[in-house]
Design a protein around this motif. Sequence first.
Motif, PDB file in Angstrom:
ATOM      1  N   TRP A  15     -20.300  19.865  20.600  1.00  0.00           N
ATOM      2  CA  TRP A  15     -19.200  19.469  19.732  1.00  0.00           C
ATOM      3  C   TRP A  15     -18.716  20.639  18.870  1.00  0.00           C
ATOM      4  O   TRP A  15     -17.521  20.805  18.621  1.00  0.00           O
ATOM      5  CB  TRP A  15     -19.654  18.315  18.850  1.00  0.00           C
ATOM      6  N   LEU A  16     -19.675  21.479  18.444  1.00  0.00           N
ATOM      7  CA  LEU A  16     -19.338  22.647  17.618  1.00  0.00           C
ATOM      8  C   LEU A  16     -18.952  23.856  18.462  1.00  0.00           C
ATOM      9  O   LEU A  16     -18.701  24.936  17.922  1.00  0.00           O
ATOM     10  CB  LEU A  16     -20.527  23.012  16.716  1.00  0.00           C
ATOM     11  N   SER A  17     -18.938  23.681  19.800  1.00  0.00           N
ATOM     12  CA  SER A  17     -18.588  24.765  20.735  1.00  0.00           C
ATOM     13  C   SER A  17     -19.526  25.961  20.593  1.00  0.00           C
ATOM     14  O   SER A  17     -19.119  27.128  20.703  1.00  0.00           O
ATOM     15  CB  SER A  17     -17.129  25.208  20.530  1.00  0.00           C
ATOM     16  N   VAL A  18     -20.817  25.673  20.350  1.00  0.00           N
ATOM     17  CA  VAL A  18     -21.823  26.739  20.283  1.00  0.00           C
ATOM     18  C   VAL A  18     -22.102  27.244  21.691  1.00  0.00           C
ATOM     19  O   VAL A  18     -22.268  26.455  22.630  1.00  0.00           O
ATOM     20  CB  VAL A  18     -23.121  26.213  19.640  1.00  0.00           C
ATOM     21  N   ASN A  19     -22.135  28.550  21.850  1.00  0.00           N
ATOM     22  CA  ASN A  19     -22.392  29.137  23.160  1.00  0.00           C
ATOM     23  C   ASN A  19     -23.739  28.653  23.705  1.00  0.00           C
ATOM     24  O   ASN A  19     -24.712  28.530  22.949  1.00  0.00           O
ATOM     25  CB  ASN A  19     -22.385  30.663  23.065  1.00  0.00           C
ATOM     26  N   VAL A  20     -23.789  28.377  25.008  1.00  0.00           N
ATOM     27  CA  VAL A  20     -25.015  27.880  25.626  1.00  0.00           C
ATOM     28  C   VAL A  20     -26.181  28.835  25.389  1.00  0.00           C
ATOM     29  O   VAL A  20     -27.320  28.404  25.142  1.00  0.00           O
ATOM     30  CB  VAL A  20     -24.796  27.662  27.146  1.00  0.00           C
ATOM     31  N   ALA A  21     -25.911  30.131  25.454  1.00  0.00           N
ATOM     32  CA  ALA A  21     -26.981  31.121  25.275  1.00  0.00           C
ATOM     33  C   ALA A  21     -27.600  31.016  23.887  1.00  0.00           C
ATOM     34  O   ALA A  21     -28.836  31.042  23.734  1.00  0.00           O
ATOM     35  CB  ALA A  21     -26.437  32.534  25.522  1.00  0.00           C
ATOM     36  N   LEU A  22     -26.758  30.891  22.865  1.00  0.00           N
ATOM     37  CA  LEU A  22     -27.277  30.794  21.495  1.00  0.00           C
ATOM     38  C   LEU A  22     -28.025  29.484  21.306  1.00  0.00           C
ATOM     39  O   LEU A  22     -29.120  29.466  20.722  1.00  0.00           O
ATOM     40  CB  LEU A  22     -26.115  30.889  20.498  1.00  0.00           C
TER      41      LEU A  22
END
Length: 443
Positions: free
Chosen positions: A181-188
């Motif tokens: 939902w927050l568009s956090v990168n998958v890697a992070l």
Amino acid sequence: MPRDFRPAPATRPPGTTMTDQLTRPQLLAWRNAIFVVFALSGISVASWVARIPAVRDSLGLDTAQLGILIFAMSAGSVIGLVSAPPVMLRLGARGGMVLSLVVVSAGLVIVGLGGGLVLSAPLVGVGLALVGLGNGAVDVMMNVEGAAAEKAIGKTLMPLMHAFFSFGTVAGAGLGALASWLSVNVALHLAVVAAIIVAGVLVAIRAVPRGVEDESGAAASKPPFRERLRASLAVWGDLRLLAIGVVMLGMAFAEGSANDWLTLAVVDGHDQSNTTGAVIFALFTVSMTAGRVLGGPVLDRFGRVPVLRVSALLGALGIALFIFAPVTWLAWVGCVFWAVGCSLGFPVGMSAAADTGDPRQAAARVSAVAIIGYVAFLVGPPVLGLLGHEVGILNALLVILVLVVLAGIAAPAVRERDGRSGSGSDTLGPGQGGDRSASGATL
């Protein structure tokens, strides 16, 4: 968590075991540490599942290509199950669980890199193989260690331990949904989850006593590799263990197939909306978790065999209601019965497999029935998919009904090793008295 501990053998009175020397707080801390390990395993799996759409979109994969990547995780899981007994023999349960969850964490980081930064499907496949390898191995180890804690405490705990895996999946799914939902990168996102898992296991593991699996003197006279391999394979000739495997097969098939096909069966088979399908699946997961949370006291009161027979009957009734329900509300009732009916099969099977007079055999026996259970988890969904394509998804679910009935028939195999049918008032729970050792620990 308390400081790292191991009872001193020199102070152990004759005829007692290492676990007899643990105080009540130490035993409860040991139990809680295994709860944490189960939850961390659940978090790792759910964190990957929650980001599957993001990884698929970033790599531009179709369904078939995504299936190949998921197969890498499944293959790693099977290898982990098989490798767990020798790893436990070499490192002990403590070291083995830490190593396994570190491998899981490394795999999550690699999945994140491949799916969020480098954008490489082969790299994601390598990461998923490591996630599967670590989780397959820790599955055996945490169940063996959980069974040892259960035996030392004198109360049925395995269903609650598996409920903590479910709690972990809920937490992992929630964090994954928030990250998406927050568009956090998958890697992070997966790197943060990996750090949480490593930190969690390093803290929790301090409460796990060293060398419980060596009570019989396995560490003092470790046999050659060929003899250890022969002993691991020999458990497959144990007819009682194979019957436990039948229980695991039926119940794991019922659980795993519901995870993959319940929603579609509601939508396509009962002509309901996608939202209704999602709600019924949520009802299934909540009912299964509740069955595991409440199952321990019921098992202590009535014993494994009667409870498992009733569970199989309840599960079969629920599946039949779900398949043949003429009205939607009966399908909802069937869903609850189905979930509660199969909720105890896997944890009870694990406890029964580890219930042996020789602790050195526990890992091999748990590994064997875990392999059977995982085969059901992995093979069941595609088999139902093929059948559903030919005869309809609701008719395909009749296979689950048959297997659950067979699990009920095989229920006597899970009987407690001392032959009791239920502990009732004879089981000493925390605070109920009973001098367990010279140290005065009471449970």
